[in-house]
Motif scaffolding. Structure first.
Motif: not given
Length: 465
Positions: A442-465
């Motif tokens: 019983n799952r649901e779908v959501t969308v959040d921002r994904m950002t990159f650090n200056a060195d090209g690594t992916i910043a931790p994605i913050v899941p929102t309510p």
């Protein structure tokens, strides 16, 4: 001839019952999904609500308590047993269902019986703007209040019965305060894409025991907030000769002026094997047709389960197919998008990999992303690696999305990523346990921002309510 699922067998039972339905002619009604309250036609000011898990018809006013208002608010969602009907989910995550013809609130068990008991088909009500709710599995019975209790009663051709079984959908007494899922209802494994400036979302239909859903829907949006439901785009029952159920994790790509949908499928005959297929359409919203009449990747041809397809197209126009549970595989697709050279299949399983491959490219770097652990586990999460080509080699960078128990967010994973067409703005679509009463089916779908650090690594994605 295509086989049929248990859900379809229920539909056939419904059809047979409908032939004997004594109700007058009534046209199907389309309901708006999302949060709503249901006001009685025969008793204005009284609304459908739950009290001690039993359905009732009680007065609700602006001066009422927050609890009463919440108990009289439901989310209208995709029908658990049929996409052409509806289910009603309370704020606590439970669903209205009938048992022994009494309407009550219970958790979705995912069985065919529960899904049918919790699905109602909307027909025009007794007055303009109202609806009557016929039972999916007992179409000669309708949701009706009797002495202010909610029952499923056999239709009676009287003005009193029609009024007592008719409701107006009103603004919700308790509007939601959090973002919540982007599409109401139970969905998972979302693939998000942008075609010609419009966003499209293709999820697995969830809420089925053993994830036995038989069909896919498509949604589209211009702003990632307001989504249009385009209905069923591929149904394993009538549309796929080699699969009945396990309609999992679709992925759609545009190529050659057409749209190709890659999907997982299995048979409802006790055989647990899953295969990968491909379907094609002239529109991103379908309908799609099976392109081969057989699987593209058969179960057992490569290590791990043949599920969770994903297609990445590089800047030179070459498309690559990724897939696998337990083992990750990749192969260049031929120009026809429906075949490949088996000799070119490579296994690229990184440490911690479980399933749900996804690949993107940014500033010359390739990002290989996946989900770790089991989708039934609250620790289901997303990790990634980087590499110099679509085939790797890959350097693991770590976990970028995981649970937030303080917000009730569990099991965020099986994601996809989309870039805004005219900027370096990225979004990630993923599923999580439905908040607040969800689990691994019983799952649901959501969308959040994904950002990159200056060195090209992916910043931790913050899941929102």
């Amino acid at each position: 001839m295509p086989r049929r699922t248990g859900a379809v067998a229920l539909s056939l039972l419904v059809t047979a019952s409908t032939l004997a339905l004594p109700a007058p002619a009534a046209s199907a009604a389309a309901l708006p999904t999302g949060a709503r309250s249901l006001e009685s036609v025969s008793h204005p000011g009284r609304f459908v609500r739950h009290l001690d898990y039993l359905g009732r018809l009680d007065p609700v006013t602006s001066g009422g308590t927050a609890q009463v208002k919440q108990d009289a608010t439901f989310t209208v969602v995709n029908g658990l047993a049929s996409p052409s009907c509806y289910s009603f989910q309370a704020a606590n995550g439970l669903f209205l269902r009938h048992r022994d013809y009494r309407v009550r609130l219970e958790a979705n068990a995912g069985t065919a019986q529960f899904r049918a008991d919790a699905t109602f088909c909307a027909v025009t009500g007794s007055v303009t703007g109202s609806v009557s709710l016929a039972s999916f599995n007992f179409p000669d019975r309708r949701l009706r209040h009797r002495d202010y209790e909610l029952w499923l009663d056999t239709y009676q051709d009287t003005d009193r019965f029609r009024a007592d079984s008719s409701f107006r959908l009103t603004a919700p007494w308790a509007p939601k305060t959090a973002k919540g899922p982007v599409v109401p209802g139970l969905f998972a494994d979302p693939h998000i894409a942008n075609f010609d400036g419009r966003y499209y979302l293709y999820p697995t239909t969830d809420g089925y025991a053993s994830w036995a859903s038989p069909y896919y829907k498509a949604f589209s949006s211009t702003d990632l907030v307001n989504w249009t439901d385009h209905g069923v785009i591929l149904d394993h029952g009538p549309d796929v000769s080699w699969a009945d159920d396990s309609a999992w994790a679709p992925a759609v790509v545009a190529r050659n002026g057409r749209y190709y949908l890659y999907f997982s499928g299995g048979a409802a005959t006790g055989d647990t094997a899953k295969h990968l297929g491909v379907a094609v359409s002239d529109s991103p919203t379908g309908p799609f047709r099976d392109a081969l009449g057989r699987p593209l990747v058969r179960a057992g041809a490569y290590p791990g389960q043949a599920i969770d397809p994903m297609v990445f197209t590089d800047d030179d126009g070459q498309s690559y197919l990724y897939w696998g549970n337990g083992s990750a595989h990749v192969v260049p697709l031929n120009a026809d998008m429906v075949s490949f050279d088996p000799a070119k299949v490579r296994t690229i399983t990184p440490s911690g990999y479980r399933e749900a491959s996804f690949v993107l490219k940014r500033n010359g770097t390739y990002y290989f992303m996946w989900s770790e652990n089991d989708t039934r586990d609250e620790d289901y999460r997303i990790a990634y690696a980087t590499g110099p080509s679509p085939l790797g080699p890959w350097t693991k960078r770590g976990v970028v999305l995981q649970k937030r128990l303080e917000l009730g967010i569990k099991g965020p994973g099986h994601h996809s990523v989309v870039k805004a067409p005219t900027s370096d703005t990225w979004h990630v679509a993923y599923h999580r346990f439905a908040v607040p009463a969800g689990n691994g089916t019983n799952r649901e779908v959501t969308v959040d921002r994904m950002t990159f650090n200056a060195d090209g690594t992916i910043a931790p994605i913050v899941p929102t309510p």
